[in-house]
Design a protein around this motif. Structure first.
Motif, PDB file in Angstrom:
ATOM      1  N   PHE A  55       0.835  -1.206   0.000  1.00 42.80           N
ATOM      2  CA  PHE A  55       0.000   0.000   0.000  1.00 42.80           C
ATOM      3  C   PHE A  55       0.866   1.251   0.000  1.00 42.80           C
ATOM      4  O   PHE A  55       0.580   2.229  -0.684  1.00 42.80           O
ATOM      5  N   LEU A  56       1.962   1.224   0.792  1.00 48.14           N
ATOM      6  CA  LEU A  56       2.903   2.336   0.818  1.00 48.14           C
ATOM      7  C   LEU A  56       4.270   1.810   0.396  1.00 48.14           C
ATOM      8  O   LEU A  56       4.942   1.126   1.158  1.00 48.14           O
ATOM      9  N   ASP A  57       4.656   2.122  -0.823  1.00 42.97           N
ATOM     10  CA  ASP A  57       5.925   1.681  -1.382  1.00 42.97           C
ATOM     11  C   ASP A  57       6.837   2.901  -1.499  1.00 42.97           C
ATOM     12  O   ASP A  57       6.557   3.827  -2.257  1.00 42.97           O
ATOM     13  N   TRP A  58       7.937   2.904  -0.747  1.00 39.65           N
ATOM     14  CA  TRP A  58       8.791   4.086  -0.697  1.00 39.65           C
ATOM     15  C   TRP A  58       9.495   4.352  -2.017  1.00 39.65           C
ATOM     16  O   TRP A  58       9.749   5.503  -2.373  1.00 39.65           O
ATOM     17  N   PHE A  59       9.818   3.305  -2.742  1.00 42.71           N
ATOM     18  CA  PHE A  59      10.451   3.505  -4.053  1.00 42.71           C
ATOM     19  C   PHE A  59       9.485   4.221  -4.991  1.00 42.71           C
ATOM     20  O   PHE A  59       9.840   5.237  -5.614  1.00 42.71           O
ATOM     21  N   ASP A  60       8.269   3.706  -5.088  1.00 44.72           N
ATOM     22  CA  ASP A  60       7.265   4.351  -5.937  1.00 44.72           C
ATOM     23  C   ASP A  60       6.951   5.762  -5.445  1.00 44.72           C
ATOM     24  O   ASP A  60       6.708   6.666  -6.247  1.00 44.72           O
ATOM     25  N   ALA A  61       6.947   5.941  -4.120  1.00 47.22           N
ATOM     26  CA  ALA A  61       6.642   7.258  -3.557  1.00 47.22           C
ATOM     27  C   ALA A  61       7.699   8.289  -3.965  1.00 47.22           C
ATOM     28  O   ALA A  61       7.366   9.417  -4.361  1.00 47.22           O
ATOM     29  N   LEU A  62       8.970   7.905  -3.885  1.00 49.01           N
ATOM     30  CA  LEU A  62      10.048   8.827  -4.269  1.00 49.01           C
ATOM     31  C   LEU A  62      10.000   9.149  -5.763  1.00 49.01           C
ATOM     32  O   LEU A  62      10.155  10.317  -6.160  1.00 49.01           O
ATOM     33  N   PHE A  67       7.873  12.661 -10.402  1.00 51.80           N
ATOM     34  CA  PHE A  67       6.911  12.757 -11.502  1.00 51.80           C
ATOM     35  C   PHE A  67       6.025  13.984 -11.346  1.00 51.80           C
ATOM     36  O   PHE A  67       5.780  14.709 -12.320  1.00 51.80           O
ATOM     37  N   ILE A  68       5.536  14.221 -10.142  1.00 52.93           N
ATOM     38  CA  ILE A  68       4.675  15.380  -9.889  1.00 52.93           C
ATOM     39  C   ILE A  68       5.429  16.682 -10.148  1.00 52.93           C
ATOM     40  O   ILE A  68       4.933  17.591 -10.823  1.00 52.93           O
ATOM     41  N   ILE A  69       6.649  16.757  -9.617  1.00 58.08           N
ATOM     42  CA  ILE A  69       7.449  17.971  -9.777  1.00 58.08           C
ATOM     43  C   ILE A  69       7.778  18.214 -11.244  1.00 58.08           C
ATOM     44  O   ILE A  69       7.605  19.329 -11.762  1.00 58.08           O
ATOM     45  N   SER A  70       8.250  17.184 -11.936  1.00 59.61           N
ATOM     46  CA  SER A  70       8.638  17.322 -13.347  1.00 59.61           C
ATOM     47  C   SER A  70       7.438  17.662 -14.210  1.00 59.61           C
ATOM     48  O   SER A  70       7.538  18.477 -15.146  1.00 59.61           O
ATOM     49  N   THR A  71       6.288  17.057 -13.905  1.00 67.17           N
ATOM     50  CA  THR A  71       5.067  17.357 -14.658  1.00 67.17           C
ATOM     51  C   THR A  71       4.632  18.795 -14.447  1.00 67.17           C
ATOM     52  O   THR A  71       4.215  19.473 -15.398  1.00 67.17           O
ATOM     53  N   ALA A  72       4.723  19.280 -13.215  1.00 66.75           N
ATOM     54  CA  ALA A  72       4.352  20.670 -12.919  1.00 66.75           C
ATOM     55  C   ALA A  72       5.232  21.643 -13.699  1.00 66.75           C
ATOM     56  O   ALA A  72       4.741  22.629 -14.269  1.00 66.75           O
ATOM     57  N   ILE A  73       6.527  21.377 -13.731  1.00 55.19           N
ATOM     58  CA  ILE A  73       7.448  22.235 -14.485  1.00 55.19           C
ATOM     59  C   ILE A  73       7.103  22.213 -15.964  1.00 55.19           C
ATOM     60  O   ILE A  73       7.033  23.261 -16.627  1.00 55.19           O
ATOM     61  N   PHE A  98       0.968  20.673  -5.734  1.00 57.11           N
ATOM     62  CA  PHE A  98       0.001  20.092  -4.804  1.00 57.11           C
ATOM     63  C   PHE A  98      -1.264  19.643  -5.542  1.00 57.11           C
ATOM     64  O   PHE A  98      -1.787  18.549  -5.285  1.00 57.11           O
ATOM     65  N   SER A  99      -1.747  20.456  -6.463  1.00 57.61           N
ATOM     66  CA  SER A  99      -2.968  20.128  -7.207  1.00 57.61           C
ATOM     67  C   SER A  99      -2.781  18.884  -8.066  1.00 57.61           C
ATOM     68  O   SER A  99      -3.660  18.018  -8.123  1.00 57.61           O
ATOM     69  N   ILE A 100      -1.626  18.795  -8.738  1.00 55.55           N
ATOM     70  CA  ILE A 100      -1.346  17.615  -9.566  1.00 55.55           C
ATOM     71  C   ILE A 100      -1.279  16.366  -8.698  1.00 55.55           C
ATOM     72  O   ILE A 100      -1.840  15.316  -9.040  1.00 55.55           O
ATOM     73  N   GLY A 101      -0.602  16.455  -7.558  1.00 51.62           N
ATOM     74  CA  GLY A 101      -0.495  15.318  -6.655  1.00 51.62           C
ATOM     75  C   GLY A 101      -1.854  14.852  -6.154  1.00 51.62           C
ATOM     76  O   GLY A 101      -2.154  13.651  -6.172  1.00 51.62           O
TER      77      GLY A 101
END
Length: 215
Positions: A55-62, A67-73, A98-101
């Motif tokens: 449910f909480l995978d740290w690799f995927d989370a990082l 992905f969120i940051i790069s997509t926002a840029i 924050f909105s994208i996430g």
């Protein structure tokens, strides 16, 4: 202009945050990261790690953070090139990230809810894992793309359209390999599959596009 010094400073900080997230993932999960880096070349990563989902995978989370940051840029770059100059500051960028996430997390939770309702949890879990993995990989690819568009090439409409076309092509190519695994299931439930695509894969992004262009 996109090359405003303040905007570049914000982009630089965000790119460094994305690189930091990727670096932490690589250091903490070296073997997994190596397999992940070859996701477009073979299905080893998907075959191995789809069986050990958490449910909480740290690799995927990082990787998801990057992905969120790069997509926002990339969205800011595209908006500036295609529509009008966006006045950027740290608060605006935080709201975009924050909105994208939130948008992506709510979308995934809603998909999992539907999977539980229709009793297709196993299929949906595997599909979401593969889709998330490809998204995270393309988030990693966006780092050099964003850097080139910010610091090297002035992004024109033509360049943006070409970049978008390449990213969409790679995304479709990646997801098509995932869909092949469920070809027989899709054929027997073609109506529901088309309904899923329209309601959960196409409609949310059209709504998001309308929201961005309006506000």
């Amino acid at each position: 202009m996109l090359r405003d010094t303040a905007s570049n400073e914000i982009f630089t900080i965000l790119i460094m945050c994305g690189l930091l997230a990727i670096s932490l993932a690589k250091v903490a999960y070296t073997n997994r990261f190596n397999d992940f880096s070859a996701i477009l070349l073979n299905s080893k990563y998907l075959n191995i790690y789809s069986k050990d989902q958490k449910f909480l995978d740290w690799f995927d989370a990082l990787m998801f953070i990057n992905f969120i940051i790069s997509t926002a840029i990339f969205i800011c770059i595209c908006y500036n090139a295609l529509f009008s100059n966006l006045q950027l500051d740290i608060n605006v960028m935080f709201k975009i990230v924050f909105s994208i996430g939130i948008f992506l997390l709510v979308k995934v939770l809603f998909e999992r809810l539907l999977a539980s309702i229709f009793n297709i949890d196993e299929v949906m879990d595997n599909y979401l894992f593969q889709k998330t993995s490809y998204k995270n990989f393309f988030g990693m690819l966006l780092i050099p793309v964003n850097a080139i568009l910010i610091y090297s090439i002035t992004p024109s409409k033509t360049i943006i359209y070409i970049t978008l076309s390449l990213l969409i092509f790679l995304t479709i190519a990646g997801l098509s390999s995932s869909l092949k695994r469920y070809r027989s299931l899709i054929k027997s439930n073609l109506f529901y599959f088309i309904l899923y695509l329209c309601t959960l894969e196409i409609a949310p992004y059209i709504i998001l596009y309308k929201f961005v262009t309006m506000y």
